[in-house]
Design a protein around this motif. Sequence first.
Motif: not given
Length: 284
Positions: A207-225
């Motif tokens: 509503v307030e205007g465009p939200v633009r996001i850029k995907l920059v880096k794959p998320c490496s995974r530790c043991t939390i999952p």
Amino acid sequence: MGDVTVRIAALNVHPIKSCGGVAVREALVIETGLEFDRAWMVVDERGVLVTQRELPRMALIQPTLKQLDMVLRAPGMLALHVALDTVEAPVQVTVWNDTVKAYDMGDLAAQWFSDFLGRKVRLARFDPEQRRLADRAWTGPIEAETAFADAFPLLVASTTGLDELNQRLAKAGHEPVTMQRFRPNLVLDGLDAHGEDHLDEIVFQAVEGPVRIKLVKPCSRCTIPDVDPVTAQTGHAVGDVLASYRADARLDGALTFGMNAVVLEGIEATLKVGMPGAATYRFE
């Protein structure tokens, strides 16, 4: 128009780093990502972060965001109310390699967390005057601010990526898992499995205007999952299955799930579940 239309299937805020998340219908975009996301952090007596990697019980601490306070619940504990507009003494805390300004949240909160986690810890809140920047090796010229998130303001995942993982878990004789294990802020519909890997930008028309996001880096995974968010039991099924198909050459073979993202435009705009977005693919 973008190359593909996506839709926000879920929005999640994790107010306290490494504690339970909150599914929200809408979220305000601020300089560090989504409002209240990773705004608080549990620290040891030296002011150094504590996470589920060493204390899986943190997964059982469940926040609820109210208008004036955050209510924390955990098994066997009375609820703790943490005011959203109050802090106590200024302190310095360490999140990974960054030492930053923060505020201690007082002795009552410290006692509550210490009692539940079984070791002396305190609760700290990120100082909004502090500028902690994401890794410029991945953001390039963009100065992307983040609070207590590991390294980037936003984490984006896809419903189909989780579906793919659960199919593979089932084939290996394991129970399905929920997206809670991966702690994303935005979960997207409309992509192939792990299609977020190949996206460059997404534009949402708020509503307030465009939200633009850029995907920059794959998320490496530790043991939390591999920590069950409902029971805090640890295992290795998720890591084992991810290892069979998610070793990422971009990160020297690290296991990845989801993409870290930065905000290019849209501070003070509101994202909502169900909102469509126009996504463009990255040329690789």
